[in-house]
Structure formats: structure tokens, C-alpha cells
Design a protein around this motif. Sequence first.
Motif, short mmCIF file in Angstrom:
data_model
loop_
_atom_site.label_atom_id
_atom_site.label_comp_id
_atom_site.label_asym_id
_atom_site.label_seq_id
_atom_site.Cartn_x
_atom_site.Cartn_y
_atom_site.Cartn_z
N TYR A 66 0.64 -1.30 -0.01
CA TYR A 66 0.09 0.09 0.13
C TYR A 66 0.97 1.12 0.10
N LEU A 69 2.24 2.00 -3.42
CA LEU A 69 1.28 2.56 -4.32
C LEU A 69 1.07 4.14 -3.79
N ALA A 251 -3.87 1.06 -8.34
CA ALA A 251 -3.23 -0.27 -8.41
C ALA A 251 -3.34 -0.95 -9.66
N ARG A 256 -0.39 -3.42 -9.59
CA ARG A 256 -0.08 -3.91 -8.50
C ARG A 256 -1.13 -4.74 -7.74
N LEU A 258 -3.37 -4.93 -4.48
CA LEU A 258 -3.95 -4.51 -3.26
C LEU A 258 -3.91 -5.41 -2.02
#
Length: 282
Positions: A66, A69, A251, A256, A258
Motif C-alpha cells: 500500500y 502505491l 493499483a 500492482r 492491493l
Amino acid sequence: MAGRGLPTGVGMTALYVVLERRVENARTDRLFHDPFAARFLTALRGAPSMAATAAFSNVSGFLRGYIPLRTWFYDTCALEAARTTCRQVVLLGGGLDTRAFRLQWPEGTRVFDVDSPAMLALQADVVASAHPTCYRSPVAVEDLSGLRTALHSAGFNPDEPTAWVLEGLLSRLSEAENDEVMAEITGLSASGSRLVADHFNHAIRRNPRFCVAEQLLTVLGPIWKSAKDDVIAWLATYGWNAQVMSPDRPAATAARRLPPVLDRHLVDPGRVWFVRAAITRP
């Protein structure tokens, strides 16, 4: 480089963020380049307490991915604002970040790095041999009441559009302090100013997954003091036109995954808000 003691309270969360950014910087597919994260850890004398180390490890299990990001989202928004309307950027309570040094700012950008004297002193140790990629002005404040005066003393011009960067800040403040900081920011914002922030709603703080992460972090001190169910309406009362999104959108853009604690499909109706806003004056 002089060694320093570890930060305390909220400062410990800043240390956790640095640890996450160091991990991200080591990836071959990293979202950003941050050579300073490892330097902060070297500059800090000693290691976190056993309780803090355990908390960091446990929280990483819930929140891994997190912080990188969020950092990437803020970097992107801040640079976009600087490349369009804002040549002034205020990093408000940025902790141990070094955006004035690690981002490639447009020519003529001035960055005001606002934080506590202790945080700015630690930054000064780490970046002593580095050169900012902008005009950087460190601005030391102990609390929000001194923000306006300190910025003016540092050369801030309220008649020019400003990008306000509030990473991880609003949830660390009480509801009253949220209103106080927005009133101050709005009063200092010319037409065309931008804001990037994050917050979360009350429902996510009641979600069992999120509650576990929050409880793990309490060993570091009070972490989250407020929540907002309707960020758009709240900011509109101050004249800001806001857009909010769940982290799943950036994300997906960044390719990516989460962590489950923040996956809106798993914590519904809990929400983490990534916020972008602009102000237009007559």
C-alpha cells in the motif's frame, strides 16, 4: 553524518513508511526511485524497539504494497500539478520523504517542505550532500497554528497557484484539525491551486481486517484520529472541486495487487479515499 535517536509517536509511522519505500526501491519493477530511504535508516541511531519491530512486521503482513502505491500516486499528482498550473508546492507533514530531491520538478518549481523541527533536522542530515531538483525551502512548524506565518516568512506567495501535498496527514488529525488545516490551505490558495490527499471512511475502521492492522499500530502511539464518509462534500464546503477514488484504480494502472485489508471487494462498504482536488476563484 550525525546519528540521531529514533522518532517517537507519529514519527514512528514515518519510519515504517521509510522501511516500505526501501523495500520498493530494491525491486526491479519499482514504482519510483528513492535512494534516500536506506540513508534514513542508516542515519537513525540504533534499531526500533522490539515492540515497534514486531508491529512493523505484523502490519506489513496486512498492508504490504500500500505505501509504495500511495507514494507513487502522490508523486504522479504532485508532478502533474507542477507541470500544469502550480509552480509552488507545499509538502505538508511529509515526514521522511524527500520529494524535493528525488523527483524531477519542472524548471522554476519551488517546494516548501513543512514539518516539525525534529523531522526537518533528520532530513537535513540525510540530504546534506544531495542537491534538490527545485528551489527548496524547509519550513519548521510545531503545529498548524503557525503554518501561515511560517510559509510567508519562507517566501510563499498566496497569489500564485499552489499544489498542496497532504500524504497520510488528514487521518492523523482530529475532525477539528481537519477543518483547521483546510481553512488555512483554502485561505492561502489562489485560483488554479491543487490538492492531493488521502483519507478513509468510518466503515473501514469497523471492518475486522482493518481493525487488526490498527490495533497492531497502536504500539507506536495514536495513529488515526478521524474519518470522512463524504470527502467530496466536505471539501466542497471550502470551495474545492474534488475527485475521489479507491486505491484499486491506481493499483490497476500500476499493475500492482492491493493487500486484502484495502481491497474494496473484501472490506465493502469500507473505503480508503485517494483524493485530488482543485479550486477555482472568480
